[in-house]
Design an enzyme around this catalytic site. Structure first.
Site, PDB file in Angstrom:
ATOM      1  N   PHE A 150      49.181 -31.028  61.210  1.00  0.00           N
ATOM      2  CA  PHE A 150      48.308 -32.203  61.116  1.00  0.00           C
ATOM      3  C   PHE A 150      46.918 -31.963  61.668  1.00  0.00           C
ATOM      4  O   PHE A 150      45.977 -32.679  61.335  1.00  0.00           O
ATOM      5  CB  PHE A 150      48.953 -33.402  61.857  1.00  0.00           C
ATOM      6  CG  PHE A 150      48.759 -33.353  63.350  1.00  0.00           C
ATOM      7  CD1 PHE A 150      47.572 -33.794  63.926  1.00  0.00           C
ATOM      8  CD2 PHE A 150      49.741 -32.846  64.187  1.00  0.00           C
ATOM      9  CE1 PHE A 150      47.370 -33.733  65.295  1.00  0.00           C
ATOM     10  CE2 PHE A 150      49.538 -32.764  65.553  1.00  0.00           C
ATOM     11  CZ  PHE A 150      48.350 -33.217  66.106  1.00  0.00           C
ATOM     12  N   LYS A 174      52.324 -27.434  50.974  1.00  0.00           N
ATOM     13  CA  LYS A 174      53.030 -28.605  51.524  1.00  0.00           C
ATOM     14  C   LYS A 174      52.249 -29.025  52.762  1.00  0.00           C
ATOM     15  O   LYS A 174      52.446 -28.487  53.853  1.00  0.00           O
ATOM     16  CB  LYS A 174      54.473 -28.198  51.874  1.00  0.00           C
ATOM     17  CG  LYS A 174      55.502 -29.308  51.880  1.00  0.00           C
ATOM     18  CD  LYS A 174      55.223 -30.435  52.818  1.00  0.00           C
ATOM     19  CE  LYS A 174      55.452 -30.086  54.268  1.00  0.00           C
ATOM     20  NZ  LYS A 174      55.003 -31.169  55.208  1.00  0.00           N
ATOM     21  N   GLU A 177      52.691 -34.209  56.632  1.00  0.00           N
ATOM     22  CA  GLU A 177      52.995 -35.558  56.142  1.00  0.00           C
ATOM     23  C   GLU A 177      52.220 -36.623  56.919  1.00  0.00           C
ATOM     24  O   GLU A 177      52.181 -37.782  56.540  1.00  0.00           O
ATOM     25  CB  GLU A 177      54.505 -35.834  56.195  1.00  0.00           C
ATOM     26  CG  GLU A 177      55.159 -35.764  57.565  1.00  0.00           C
ATOM     27  CD  GLU A 177      55.544 -34.349  57.988  1.00  0.00           C
ATOM     28  OE1 GLU A 177      54.782 -33.394  57.745  1.00  0.00           O
ATOM     29  OE2 GLU A 177      56.629 -34.225  58.595  1.00  0.00           O
ATOM     30  N   SER A 227      54.294 -26.057  64.965  1.00  0.00           N
ATOM     31  CA  SER A 227      54.909 -25.936  66.289  1.00  0.00           C
ATOM     32  C   SER A 227      55.837 -24.713  66.364  1.00  0.00           C
ATOM     33  O   SER A 227      56.258 -24.166  65.335  1.00  0.00           O
ATOM     34  CB  SER A 227      55.709 -27.209  66.574  1.00  0.00           C
ATOM     35  OG  SER A 227      56.685 -27.362  65.571  1.00  0.00           O
ATOM     36  N   CYS A 282      44.865 -25.867  68.418  1.00  0.00           N
ATOM     37  CA  CYS A 282      45.760 -24.800  68.874  1.00  0.00           C
ATOM     38  C   CYS A 282      45.021 -23.811  69.766  1.00  0.00           C
ATOM     39  O   CYS A 282      45.643 -23.015  70.450  1.00  0.00           O
ATOM     40  CB  CYS A 282      46.366 -24.075  67.698  1.00  0.00           C
ATOM     41  SG  CYS A 282      45.111 -23.256  66.737  1.00  0.00           S
ATOM     42  N   GLU A 382      53.817 -27.071  75.719  1.00  0.00           N
ATOM     43  CA  GLU A 382      52.511 -27.321  75.114  1.00  0.00           C
ATOM     44  C   GLU A 382      52.295 -28.833  75.130  1.00  0.00           C
ATOM     45  O   GLU A 382      53.137 -29.591  74.639  1.00  0.00           O
ATOM     46  CB  GLU A 382      52.521 -26.814  73.665  1.00  0.00           C
ATOM     47  CG  GLU A 382      51.185 -26.988  72.985  1.00  0.00           C
ATOM     48  CD  GLU A 382      51.191 -26.532  71.524  1.00  0.00           C
ATOM     49  OE1 GLU A 382      52.240 -26.670  70.853  1.00  0.00           O
ATOM     50  OE2 GLU A 382      50.153 -26.060  71.059  1.00  0.00           O
TER      51      GLU A 382
HETATM   52  P1  NAD Z   1      54.840 -29.318  63.129  1.00  0.00           P
HETATM   53  O1  NAD Z   1      55.549 -28.050  63.377  1.00  0.00           O
HETATM   54  O2  NAD Z   1      55.489 -30.585  63.515  1.00  0.00           O
HETATM   55  O3  NAD Z   1      54.531 -29.463  61.548  1.00  0.00           O
HETATM   56  C1  NAD Z   1      53.869 -28.441  60.835  1.00  0.00           C
HETATM   57  C2  NAD Z   1      54.393 -28.418  59.395  1.00  0.00           C
HETATM   58  O4  NAD Z   1      55.747 -27.990  59.389  1.00  0.00           O
HETATM   59  C3  NAD Z   1      54.348 -29.775  58.699  1.00  0.00           C
HETATM   60  O5  NAD Z   1      53.949 -29.574  57.361  1.00  0.00           O
HETATM   61  C4  NAD Z   1      55.791 -30.273  58.815  1.00  0.00           C
HETATM   62  O6  NAD Z   1      56.156 -31.083  57.737  1.00  0.00           O
HETATM   63  C5  NAD Z   1      56.594 -28.982  58.798  1.00  0.00           C
HETATM   64  N1  NAD Z   1      57.797 -29.036  59.641  1.00  0.00           N
HETATM   65  C6  NAD Z   1      57.916 -29.648  60.849  1.00  0.00           C
HETATM   66  N2  NAD Z   1      59.151 -29.450  61.357  1.00  0.00           N
HETATM   67  C7  NAD Z   1      59.819 -28.692  60.457  1.00  0.00           C
HETATM   68  C8  NAD Z   1      61.143 -28.142  60.418  1.00  0.00           C
HETATM   69  N3  NAD Z   1      62.017 -28.337  61.390  1.00  0.00           N
HETATM   70  N4  NAD Z   1      61.485 -27.425  59.342  1.00  0.00           N
HETATM   71  C9  NAD Z   1      60.623 -27.208  58.338  1.00  0.00           C
HETATM   72  N5  NAD Z   1      59.363 -27.704  58.315  1.00  0.00           N
HETATM   73  C10 NAD Z   1      58.962 -28.420  59.368  1.00  0.00           C
HETATM   74  O7  NAD Z   1      53.391 -29.173  63.785  1.00  0.00           O
HETATM   75  P2  NAD Z   1      52.264 -30.298  63.924  1.00  0.00           P
HETATM   76  O8  NAD Z   1      52.677 -31.275  64.971  1.00  0.00           O
HETATM   77  O9  NAD Z   1      51.865 -30.801  62.598  1.00  0.00           O
HETATM   78  O10 NAD Z   1      51.052 -29.406  64.484  1.00  0.00           O
HETATM   79  C11 NAD Z   1      50.836 -29.158  65.851  1.00  0.00           C
HETATM   80  C12 NAD Z   1      51.359 -27.797  66.243  1.00  0.00           C
HETATM   81  O11 NAD Z   1      50.738 -26.795  65.446  1.00  0.00           O
HETATM   82  C13 NAD Z   1      51.041 -27.413  67.666  1.00  0.00           C
HETATM   83  O12 NAD Z   1      52.167 -26.800  68.230  1.00  0.00           O
HETATM   84  C14 NAD Z   1      49.888 -26.418  67.535  1.00  0.00           C
HETATM   85  O13 NAD Z   1      49.771 -25.492  68.592  1.00  0.00           O
HETATM   86  C15 NAD Z   1      50.269 -25.737  66.281  1.00  0.00           C
HETATM   87  N6  NAD Z   1      49.140 -25.086  65.652  1.00  0.00           N
HETATM   88  C16 NAD Z   1      49.071 -23.729  65.745  1.00  0.00           C
HETATM   89  C17 NAD Z   1      47.997 -23.063  65.193  1.00  0.00           C
HETATM   90  C18 NAD Z   1      47.893 -21.562  65.283  1.00  0.00           C
HETATM   91  O14 NAD Z   1      47.060 -21.002  64.589  1.00  0.00           O
HETATM   92  N7  NAD Z   1      48.690 -20.891  66.090  1.00  0.00           N
HETATM   93  C19 NAD Z   1      46.998 -23.782  64.528  1.00  0.00           C
HETATM   94  C20 NAD Z   1      47.105 -25.171  64.450  1.00  0.00           C
HETATM   95  C21 NAD Z   1      48.197 -25.816  65.020  1.00  0.00           C
END
Ligand code: NAD
Length: 497
Positions: A150, A174, A177, A227, A282, A382
């Site tokens: 997000f 994808k 959401e 995440s 991040c 985090e």
């Molecule tokens: P999230 O993991 O909840 O969601 C990311 C994506 O994965 C979404 O499209 C979601 O629909 C999907 N998803 C979530 N859980 C899933 C599962 N169990 N199985 C399959 N798909 C799943 O992350 P978020 O809350 O949207 O973003 C924040 C996180 O992203 C933080 O932890 C941040 O550090 C990380 N982030 C990392 C970087 C990097 O480059 N390392 C960059 C940006 C954000």
């Protein structure tokens, strides 16, 4: 009627036939701004099939034509920069300037994708044996998938599909959401730039939709950002199904401050990099390690942080916006309360923050803790909110050991006036992206985004040359042309003569 976000399949924006819908909220007001479908199994199948069909033609399109598509696309993204930024403000709550920055860092990757002809060149060597030459090409893989978080709904999709497609692949995106509006606008503009039907599909939903893509036999490569828990699942499932996976995950980024640094620079940079974007970057700095006399700067740092206040996207005095969701806010408040209970000293507590005119926003004010220790949940987890933790060290070595003991390795920075200290830090620190007097060292797209350890699962990183390698296969050709008909008899060894 509330806007229903379409899917993009085979060049058409189509309404989903699903019975499962999610709500997209404005995080400053809770107003429902869109309804988002969770794509059905048939729709995911149709998206991958459209990408597979389009690949047959697209892989044959000459490299300069692919590059020209990227040139037209970056021009359109620049033309609509402010419109896309306003969309981002609506569903992420970001301030306008920060939203413009989110898109700008993505446009820079599209500019880089326009260099695909040079980036994807192979290698040549003449006379590897007598009369034998050797050369290599890069060739596309097929259907690639992107799963995005997000917090950068413009930049992170743009890390992925432009380079994958410039390499000759087709793509299924994808998006998160929680804030899909900007991603849809990016897809519309890609079509408008002249992308043939089927190059880019967009499907929506959560885990179920992702899981279908992870195991689909036509999918060759998966790029994920999000995440740690989701990243581990995606890396394990994708690779178990014999796909290439690059998974960028969570972070806990430290800034080490030496007492010879410029105090005002340190304070300004710490405030901006810790609570900017509500700490939802991040690469945000979430821990400052104050070495020696730098501890004495805490009162001034506290005053500077206390002057920052969150607000609505169009408030020019707002330092940052709301958290993305009520659940995210509750999580951050729970960690703040837990930190107090664990014995950390809370110098500033943003838990009860209110913003005039926005009583329902997911606000958290700047929050500052000192006396944090590595065993506290506040330090181990985090937080992803506007919360800065202060730790103290007596020497640079002690600070380096602390950072290296943390399991994450996304970004870090050191503030100092000493070249020798900076050189030692850059060499010894086990983190993939290091800033020297730069608080958020996100590399520009001619380099790659190189998180390490718990912040990344895979080997080839995002954008730059590494992404071109991730999105292509290398084919190596060994060639000999006979000048006469002389036949020396069979060569029975493996040695090329
Ligand atoms: P999230 O993991 O909840 O969601 C990311 C994506 O994965 C979404 O499209 C979601 O629909 C999907 N998803 C979530 N859980 C899933 C599962 N169990 N199985 C399959 N798909 C799943 O992350 P978020 O809350 O949207 O973003 C924040 C996180 O992203 C933080 O932890 C941040 O550090 C990380 N982030 C990392 C970087 C990097 O480059 N390392 C960059 C940006 C954000």
């Amino acid at each position: 009627m509330t806007y229903q976000v379409p899917l993009l399949i085979g060049g058409n924006m189509v309404q989903s036939r699903t019975h499962e819908w999610l709500e997209v909220n404005n995080p400053a007001t809770q107003e429902i701004i869109a309804r988002l479908p969770c794509a059905t199994a048939e729709e995911v199948e149709a998206a991958v099939a459209a990408a597979s069909r389009a690949f047959v033609e697209w892989r044959e399109v000459p490299v300069p034509e692919r590059a020209r598509l990227m040139l037209r696309y970056q021009a359109l993204l620049k033309e609509y920069h402010d419109d896309i930024a306003r969309l981002l403000c609506k569903d992420t709550g970001k301030t306008f300037e920060d939203a413009r920055g989110d898109l700008w860092r993505g446009i820079e990757v599209v500019e880089q994708a326009a260099n695909i002809a040079s980036l994807s060149m192979g290698e040549t060597q003449e006379n590897v044996a007598r009369g034998v030459d050797c050369y290599s090409f890069t060739q596309p893989l097929g259907v690639c998938v992107g799963i995005t978080p997000f917090n950068f709904p413009a930049m992170i999709p743009l890390w992925m599909f432009p380079l994958a497609i410039a390499c000759g692949n087709t793509f299924v995106l994808k998006p998160s959401e929680q804030d899909p509006l900007a991603s849809m606008r990016l897809a519309e503009l890609f079509k408008q730039a002249g992308a043939p039907d089927g190059l880019l599909q967009v499907v929506h939903g959560g885990k179920e939709v992702v899981d279908r893509l992870l195991v689909h036999p036509e999918v060759c490569a998966i790029s994920f950002v999000g995440s740690v828990a989701a990243g581990q699942h995606i890396y394990q499932t994708g690779t178990a199904h014999l796909k290439r996976v690059q998974a960028f995950a969570g972070a806990k980024n430290h800034m080490v401050v030496l007492p010879d640094a410029n105090k005002q620079q340190v304070i300004n940079n710490l405030v901006g990099s810790s609570v900017g974007a509500a700490g939802q970057r991040c690469m945000a700095i979430s821990v400052a390690v104050l070495v020696g006399e730098a501890r004495e700067w805490i009162p001034e740092l506290k005053d500077a942080m206390a002057r920052v206040r969150p607000g609505a996207w169009d408030d020019p005095d707002a330092g940052y916006g709301p958290l993305i969701s009520k659940a995210a806010r509750e999580r951050v408040l729970r960690l703040i309360a837990g930190g107090r209970a664990e014995g950390a000293e809370c110098l500033l507590d943003g838990s009860h923050c209110a913003v005039d005119g926005y009583p329902h926003g997911n606000w958290v004010g700047p929050t500052l803790f000192r006396g944090v220790t590595p065993d506290m949940a506040l330090y181990r987890e985090e937080i992803f909110g506007p919360v800065l933790l202060l730790m103290e060290a007596d020497s640079l070595d002690q600070a380096i050991n602390l950072v290296n003991a943390n399991p994450y390795g996304n970004g870090t920075s050191i503030f100092t006036a000493s070249g020798a200290a900076a050189r030692k830090y850059q060499h010894e620190i086990r983190v993939g992206q290091v800033g020297i007097n730069v608080p958020i060292p996100v590399p520009l797209p001619f380099f790659s985004f190189t998180g390490w350890r718990r912040s990344f699962y895979g080997d080839l990183h995002a954008y730059g040359k590494q992404a071109v390698r991730f999105y292509t296969e290398t084919k190596t050709i060994t060639a000999r042309w006979f000048e006469d008909e002389a036949v020396a008899g069979p060569n029975m060894s493996i040695h090329l003569k």
